[in-house]
Design an enzyme around this catalytic site. Sequence first.
Site, PDB file in Angstrom:
ATOM      1  N   SER A   1       0.819  -1.212   0.000  1.00  0.00           N
ATOM      2  CA  SER A   1       0.000   0.000   0.000  1.00  0.00           C
ATOM      3  C   SER A   1       0.855   1.266   0.000  1.00  0.00           C
ATOM      4  CB  SER A   1      -0.900   0.010   1.231  1.00  0.00           C
ATOM      5  OG  SER A   1      -1.707  -1.147   1.228  1.00  0.00           O
ATOM      6  N   GLY A   2       1.858   1.322   0.872  1.00  0.00           N
ATOM      7  CA  GLY A   2       2.694   2.528   0.982  1.00  0.00           C
ATOM      8  C   GLY A   2       3.590   2.710  -0.221  1.00  0.00           C
TER       9      GLY A   2
ATOM     10  N   THR B   1       0.707  -6.915   1.674  1.00  0.00           N
ATOM     11  CA  THR B   1      -0.068  -7.659   2.674  1.00  0.00           C
ATOM     12  C   THR B   1      -1.562  -7.358   2.571  1.00  0.00           C
ATOM     13  OG1 THR B   1       1.805  -7.656   4.183  1.00  0.00           O
ATOM     14  CG2 THR B   1      -0.361  -8.050   5.157  1.00  0.00           C
ATOM     15  N   CYS B   2      -1.923  -6.079   2.517  1.00  0.00           N
ATOM     16  CA  CYS B   2      -3.343  -5.712   2.558  1.00  0.00           C
ATOM     17  C   CYS B   2      -4.132  -6.393   1.447  1.00  0.00           C
ATOM     18  CB  CYS B   2      -3.485  -4.188   2.459  1.00  0.00           C
ATOM     19  SG  CYS B   2      -5.182  -3.654   2.266  1.00  0.00           S
TER      20      CYS B   2
ATOM     21  N   CYS C   1      -6.020  -7.398   4.702  1.00  0.00           N
ATOM     22  CA  CYS C   1      -7.330  -6.731   4.831  1.00  0.00           C
ATOM     23  C   CYS C   1      -8.366  -7.192   3.814  1.00  0.00           C
ATOM     24  CB  CYS C   1      -7.177  -5.220   4.665  1.00  0.00           C
ATOM     25  SG  CYS C   1      -5.689  -4.527   5.325  1.00  0.00           S
TER      26      CYS C   1
ATOM     27  N   TYR D   1      -3.437  -2.706  -9.108  1.00  0.00           N
ATOM     28  CA  TYR D   1      -2.258  -2.072  -8.498  1.00  0.00           C
ATOM     29  C   TYR D   1      -1.112  -2.013  -9.504  1.00  0.00           C
ATOM     30  CZ  TYR D   1      -3.375  -1.319  -3.550  1.00  0.00           C
ATOM     31  OH  TYR D   1      -3.867  -0.822  -2.367  1.00  0.00           O
TER      32      TYR D   1
ATOM     33  N   TYR E   1      -5.813  -8.285  16.817  1.00  0.00           N
ATOM     34  CA  TYR E   1      -6.661  -8.111  15.632  1.00  0.00           C
ATOM     35  C   TYR E   1      -6.871  -9.436  14.891  1.00  0.00           C
ATOM     36  CZ  TYR E   1      -6.055  -2.975  15.407  1.00  0.00           C
ATOM     37  OH  TYR E   1      -6.087  -1.629  15.636  1.00  0.00           O
TER      38      TYR E   1
ATOM     39  N   GLU F   1     -10.280 -11.730  14.600  1.00  0.00           N
ATOM     40  CA  GLU F   1     -10.962 -11.755  13.303  1.00  0.00           C
ATOM     41  C   GLU F   1     -11.057 -13.199  12.785  1.00  0.00           C
ATOM     42  OE1 GLU F   1      -8.787  -8.835  10.995  1.00  0.00           O
ATOM     43  OE2 GLU F   1      -9.954  -7.194  11.868  1.00  0.00           O
TER      44      GLU F   1
ATOM     45  N   ARG G   1      -5.620  -5.629  23.494  1.00  0.00           N
ATOM     46  CA  ARG G   1      -5.016  -4.593  24.328  1.00  0.00           C
ATOM     47  C   ARG G   1      -5.014  -3.263  23.568  1.00  0.00           C
ATOM     48  NH1 ARG G   1       0.477  -4.339  25.805  1.00  0.00           N
ATOM     49  NH2 ARG G   1       0.860  -6.341  24.791  1.00  0.00           N
TER      50      ARG G   1
ATOM     51  N   ALA H   1     -10.558  -0.575  13.437  1.00  0.00           N
ATOM     52  CA  ALA H   1     -11.634  -1.542  13.677  1.00  0.00           C
ATOM     53  C   ALA H   1     -11.084  -2.947  13.725  1.00  0.00           C
ATOM     54  CB  ALA H   1     -12.686  -1.436  12.573  1.00  0.00           C
TER      55      ALA H   1
ATOM     56  N   HIS I   1     -33.579   7.971  12.243  1.00  0.00           N
ATOM     57  CA  HIS I   1     -34.300   6.866  12.859  1.00  0.00           C
ATOM     58  C   HIS I   1     -34.941   5.969  11.801  1.00  0.00           C
ATOM     59  CE1 HIS I   1     -36.385   4.888  16.114  1.00  0.00           C
ATOM     60  NE2 HIS I   1     -37.501   4.971  15.434  1.00  0.00           N
TER      61      HIS I   1
ATOM     62  N   GLU J   1     -27.868   6.322  15.392  1.00  0.00           N
ATOM     63  CA  GLU J   1     -28.562   7.447  16.046  1.00  0.00           C
ATOM     64  C   GLU J   1     -28.235   7.510  17.540  1.00  0.00           C
ATOM     65  OE1 GLU J   1     -32.925   7.258  16.375  1.00  0.00           O
ATOM     66  OE2 GLU J   1     -32.807   5.128  15.934  1.00  0.00           O
TER      67      GLU J   1
HETATM   68  P1  NDP Z   1      -1.672  -7.645  17.629  1.00  0.00           P
HETATM   69  O1  NDP Z   1      -0.583  -6.774  18.040  1.00  0.00           O
HETATM   70  O2  NDP Z   1      -3.022  -7.086  17.363  1.00  0.00           O
HETATM   71  O3  NDP Z   1      -1.875  -8.779  18.721  1.00  0.00           O
HETATM   72  C1  NDP Z   1      -0.835  -9.634  19.085  1.00  0.00           C
HETATM   73  C2  NDP Z   1      -1.330 -10.626  20.096  1.00  0.00           C
HETATM   74  O4  NDP Z   1      -0.323 -11.584  20.316  1.00  0.00           O
HETATM   75  C3  NDP Z   1      -1.644  -9.998  21.443  1.00  0.00           C
HETATM   76  O5  NDP Z   1      -2.732 -10.677  21.990  1.00  0.00           O
HETATM   77  C4  NDP Z   1      -0.381 -10.233  22.258  1.00  0.00           C
HETATM   78  O6  NDP Z   1      -0.635 -10.455  23.607  1.00  0.00           O
HETATM   79  C5  NDP Z   1       0.120 -11.544  21.667  1.00  0.00           C
HETATM   80  N1  NDP Z   1       1.578 -11.627  21.601  1.00  0.00           N
HETATM   81  C6  NDP Z   1       2.430 -10.670  21.188  1.00  0.00           C
HETATM   82  N2  NDP Z   1       3.691 -11.124  21.237  1.00  0.00           N
HETATM   83  C7  NDP Z   1       3.634 -12.388  21.677  1.00  0.00           C
HETATM   84  C8  NDP Z   1       4.606 -13.381  21.942  1.00  0.00           C
HETATM   85  N3  NDP Z   1       5.898 -13.138  21.775  1.00  0.00           N
HETATM   86  N4  NDP Z   1       4.176 -14.593  22.391  1.00  0.00           N
HETATM   87  C9  NDP Z   1       2.868 -14.835  22.581  1.00  0.00           C
HETATM   88  N5  NDP Z   1       1.915 -13.925  22.358  1.00  0.00           N
HETATM   89  C10 NDP Z   1       2.293 -12.717  21.907  1.00  0.00           C
HETATM   90  O7  NDP Z   1      -1.100  -8.457  16.367  1.00  0.00           O
HETATM   91  P2  NDP Z   1      -1.789  -9.248  15.170  1.00  0.00           P
HETATM   92  O8  NDP Z   1      -0.797 -10.276  14.800  1.00  0.00           O
HETATM   93  O9  NDP Z   1      -3.168  -9.665  15.507  1.00  0.00           O
HETATM   94  O10 NDP Z   1      -1.872  -8.160  14.035  1.00  0.00           O
HETATM   95  C11 NDP Z   1      -0.691  -7.460  13.623  1.00  0.00           C
HETATM   96  C12 NDP Z   1      -1.001  -6.040  13.267  1.00  0.00           C
HETATM   97  O11 NDP Z   1      -1.652  -6.013  12.008  1.00  0.00           O
HETATM   98  C13 NDP Z   1      -1.951  -5.335  14.223  1.00  0.00           C
HETATM   99  O12 NDP Z   1      -1.279  -4.729  15.279  1.00  0.00           O
HETATM  100  C14 NDP Z   1      -2.640  -4.343  13.343  1.00  0.00           C
HETATM  101  O13 NDP Z   1      -1.912  -3.160  13.343  1.00  0.00           O
HETATM  102  C15 NDP Z   1      -2.595  -4.982  11.963  1.00  0.00           C
HETATM  103  N6  NDP Z   1      -3.922  -5.541  11.623  1.00  0.00           N
HETATM  104  C16 NDP Z   1      -4.969  -4.693  11.511  1.00  0.00           C
HETATM  105  C17 NDP Z   1      -6.223  -5.176  11.203  1.00  0.00           C
HETATM  106  C18 NDP Z   1      -7.372  -4.236  11.102  1.00  0.00           C
HETATM  107  O14 NDP Z   1      -7.146  -3.027  10.957  1.00  0.00           O
HETATM  108  N7  NDP Z   1      -8.625  -4.696  11.213  1.00  0.00           N
HETATM  109  C19 NDP Z   1      -6.472  -6.593  10.975  1.00  0.00           C
HETATM  110  C20 NDP Z   1      -5.305  -7.399  11.132  1.00  0.00           C
HETATM  111  C21 NDP Z   1      -4.076  -6.880  11.452  1.00  0.00           C
HETATM  112  P3  NDP Z   1      -0.822  -9.288  24.710  1.00  0.00           P
HETATM  113  O15 NDP Z   1      -1.482  -8.132  24.040  1.00  0.00           O
HETATM  114  O16 NDP Z   1      -1.662  -9.909  25.747  1.00  0.00           O
HETATM  115  O17 NDP Z   1       0.553  -8.957  25.157  1.00  0.00           O
END
Ligand code: NDP
Length: 448
Positions: A15-16, A42-43, A48, A100, A179, A183, A206, A342, A437, A442
Amino acid sequence: MPDFDYDLFVIGAGSGGTRAARVAAAHGAKVAVAEEHRVGGTCVIRGCVPKKLLVYGAHFAEDLKDAKRFGWDVPDQCDFSWPTLRDNVFEEVDRINRAYTDTIQNAGGEIILQRATVSGPNELTLADGTTKTAKTILIAVGAHPAIPECPGHEHGITSNEAFHLDAVPKRVLIAGAGYIANEFAGIFHQLGAHVILMNRTKEILRGYELALRDRLLQISMMKGLEFRFDASFQAIEKSGDCFTVTMSGHEPAVVDLVMFATGRIPNTKGLGLDSAGVELDDKGAVKVDADNRSTCESIYAVGDVTNRIQLTPIAIREGQAFADTVFGGKPTRVDYDCVPSAVFSHPPIAQVGMTEAAARQKLGSVKVYSSDFRPMKNVLANRDERALYKMVCDGETDRVVGIHLIGPDAPEIIQAAAVAVKAGLTKAQFDQTVALHPTMAEELVLLK
Ligand code: NDP
């Protein structure tokens, strides 16, 4: 002035990189883009776009059940063909991949379908051994899924492979609770799998508003998803077609698929960035300034490889700002304030601005309004699933500083609400807007 092969050489056609290449070329630059996988990144290829299409596909499971209550004669057991959904999604991915490619080429950019690495501040080496020179280099190589270290981790897949499965597994263990985990938990569950979500801490998602995370957890558990918290892998063993996962603090789980969704790591390994003095942070991300410039004057970076906010629209804005600044004579910086986001879980969560906890810490005095309601469609469908909307306001000024939604179409609603939050509107100004409504949105102008 030395003579270069290109004004701009972009590594990575995601994308970038694609946006930067197109805009720089439109500004008159001679541009090349190297891509080792497929144009789109990736997207488009494994993120996505195909994910959202799977979310739509999976949602039919609930819609078909609900249809009966709306008078439709739907059999109790509807057939679902994973290969049909999967292959139709691939077709759409192919279409966007071509679009693209056309975008870059129509703007005059050259696409080089090879891996390129940096071999100096103005030099690149392609996989076939040829070298190219460029006045400016843009690193837009994205990130890849992290895989936890544990015996047997090679038996697990990541979201990259999830799109290519031969069939929907009956039992899936997803590691992580961010995320991707939430999902795909929704997708697999709707498509008939028993899903276990395991995380190293007690938290899901988180950074999102606590009340919404609790609501998603409660709804997911009600639907039959299993959560294992404070769990870390001890081993993954293969026996026949299934896997036994042993983890701390819990009984072993026997499943047909293990998927890692534990964050993403910038793709800087082996990229030769040290040859140009490009510094990385402790996570391997390229360190950049507010103008996307790295510690090497001729090398810039945008998108997930910089690990600022890992979202497609951010990478696109960074690519645009870079190209306008460096090639368009229009210095532009990305504004990272009030970025909406989201999670396309079932139901989805969407937010913009500060959570209640963050606002309390930053502003001290805050006012919080919420609405906990059963969407009209869920009422008629006898679906006991409630939506929750929360608005966080500055206690002194009445300005809305955060909106957090969980419920049907939450991401669609937050995009419009984000305009108002970004514009700094107050709760009173929301209230002055007449409700539309009957909608769920709303609630945003009726919060008490
Ligand atoms: P996230 O950062 O959302 O979540 C990572 C998860 O893995 C958390 O629950 C975290 O635990 C856990 N975790 C992190 N490191 C470790 C580790 N070393 N061992 C075990 N568990 C671990 O990452 P995702 O992989 O889900 O997604 C990557 C990124 O991609 C996102 O941050 C987001 O920016 C992007 N994305 C966006 C989407 C959207 O816009 N809808 C959809 C999919 C991806 P804890 O938090 O408890 O520490």
